[in-house]
Motif scaffolding. Structure first.
Motif, mmCIF file in Angstrom:
data_model
loop_
_atom_site.group_PDB
_atom_site.id
_atom_site.type_symbol
_atom_site.label_atom_id
_atom_site.label_comp_id
_atom_site.label_asym_id
_atom_site.label_seq_id
_atom_site.Cartn_x
_atom_site.Cartn_y
_atom_site.Cartn_z
ATOM 1 N N GLN A 60 17.195 80.166 84.463
ATOM 2 C CA GLN A 60 18.346 79.325 84.139
ATOM 3 C C GLN A 60 19.245 80.082 83.155
ATOM 4 O OE1 GLN A 60 17.393 75.234 83.148
ATOM 5 N NE2 GLN A 60 15.771 75.106 84.672
ATOM 6 N N LEU A 63 21.263 78.554 80.302
ATOM 7 C CA LEU A 63 20.588 77.771 79.265
ATOM 8 C C LEU A 63 21.026 78.193 77.860
ATOM 9 C CD1 LEU A 63 18.555 75.567 78.605
ATOM 10 C CD2 LEU A 63 16.700 77.254 78.840
ATOM 11 N N THR A 191 13.698 74.828 88.278
ATOM 12 C CA THR A 191 13.625 76.213 88.763
ATOM 13 C C THR A 191 12.208 76.772 88.712
ATOM 14 O OG1 THR A 191 14.280 76.929 86.534
ATOM 15 C CG2 THR A 191 16.011 76.768 88.199
#
Length: 388
Positions: A60, A63, A191
């Motif tokens: 990610q 993030l 994910t």
């Protein structure tokens, strides 16, 4: 003044609060939930340091920017000195003691204190290692865990243990420390690789076998949908497992394992050894699944656990997509050393949890090794049938 023989034994209790939150998107619409856990001090905004598992940081990439925006949006409550810290994921972070020194240097450089916060976002191993650093710096910095795996959301993330590995032994160096808060967030699971997604549910099987017959029925009924990542099936099971673990810690009477038994470590005497024997090729959740399978079949051979229920447990684990066998399981000369390592970790006499029936447990202090080998053979045979 002269001293005379005296004795003063004063029992006392320390008031802890264990905070568990569930969110859909903690750095999006639900960010206020995290913000409200961060208390400014009289000196001003709380100092906060974020630690990321590199696996979630890679999966990610947005993030980090979302975290920075969160800090900016709540500048009245928090300030973030320095950078967001990234550490290796998986057992690598627990196997290198020098990483612990690096964490402590970062904590020191950021001038964190006991009213500061460390927010760790990652899988169970990263929560363990960063949590250990937080627990020993200044004798304890407030730790907020954001677990990113089904395993850590269902089990270890809501626990009170922190540790790293040493001497080729799991969790040899560690502490008990109650986290300031735990946030189970859905986006952080989105994910997660399929293999790691499945791994978490071995702990859900374990805790429901010990404490919640109805919960085990739920896991068994939903197992195939869980394996297919149907979150309408998986999310309630994760939450139920987390609540059962939380209840054991807060109401079970032994949160820091001062007594003989470690019931939440059902199946773990072999699981911890299997991880080391496989050079951590086995994920923790996979090793736990194997350990639960073996001890359940052993319970059917020795402690009256119904054979039909043992078969249901094996089928549940298999339907979840978890292995119940591995080549290292059959090196019993090495595997059985795990019994003594398990005993040493707690001290006193060997105490293992076994099952007379679903939802009930007993403590045993010795193992019939011939019967345990028979249990391992039966698990192997069941595995061959399931993959045949």
């Amino acid at each position: 003044m002269s001293f005379e023989s005296s004795a003063f034994d004063v029992p006392f209790q320390v008031p802890f609060v264990h905070r568990l939150r569930v969110t859909r998107d903690v750095f999006g619409p639900d960010q206020q939930i995290l913000a409200e856990l961060l208390e400014p001090s009289a000196a001003g905004p709380a100092r906060i340091q974020f630690w990321l598992d590199e696996q979630i940081a890679t999966a990610q990439p947005q993030l980090k920017s979302r975290i920075r925006k969160f800090v900016s949006d709540h500048a009245d409550r928090v300030v973030m000195p320095g950078n967001i810290q990234v550490v290796p994921g998986g057992e690598a972070v627990k196997n290198d003691i020098h990483l612990l020194e690096m964490m402590l240097k970062c904590i020191n450089a950021a001038d964190l204190d006991r009213r500061s916060y460390m927010v760790v976002i990652g899988g169970g191993a990263v929560l363990d290692a960063v949590g250990f650093a937080a627990a020993i710096a200044h004798r304890g910095i407030r730790l907020i865990r954001l677990p990113t795996t089904t395993l850590s959301q269902a089990d270890s993330g809501v626990g009170v243990k922190n540790s790293v590995n040493l001497f080729q032994k799991k969790n040899w160096v560690g502490t008990f420390a109650v986290p300031w808060a735990v946030i189970n967030d859905a986006v952080l699971l989105s994910t997660l690789p399929d293999r790691d997604f499945r791994c978490g549910f071995s702990e859900a099987v374990k805790v429901t076998l010990l404490k919640d017959a109805e919960g085990f029925e739920e896991v068994s009924r939903l197992a195939t949908r869980i394996r297919q990542r149907d979150m309408t099936a998986a999310a309630p099971v994760i939450l139920r497992s987390a609540r059962l673990h939380l209840d054991h810690i807060t109401r079970g009477g032994d949160p820091f394992e001062a007594l003989e038994a470690r019931p939440l470590d059902y199946g773990h005497w072999s699981a911890h050894k299997l991880e080391v024997m496989s050079n951590f090729e086995l994920r923790h959740g996979e090793a736990v699944g194997i350990g639960v399978a073996v001890d359940t079949v052993y319970s059917s051979l020795v402690h009256g656990f119904p054979e039909a229920d043992a078969q249901r447990v094996l089928e549940c684990l298999t339907n979840l997509g978890l292995p119940v066998d591995h080549p290292v399981l059959h090196d019993t000369d090495v595997l059985f050393r795990g019994l003594e390592e398990f005993r040493q970790h707690l001290g006193g006499r060997l105490t293992l949890t076994m099952l007379p029936r679903i939802g009930q447990k007993i403590d045993v202090h010795e193992i019939d090794r011939a019967k345990m080998k028979e249990a391992i053979r039966r698990v192997r045979d069941a595995h061959r049938v399931s993959v045949g």
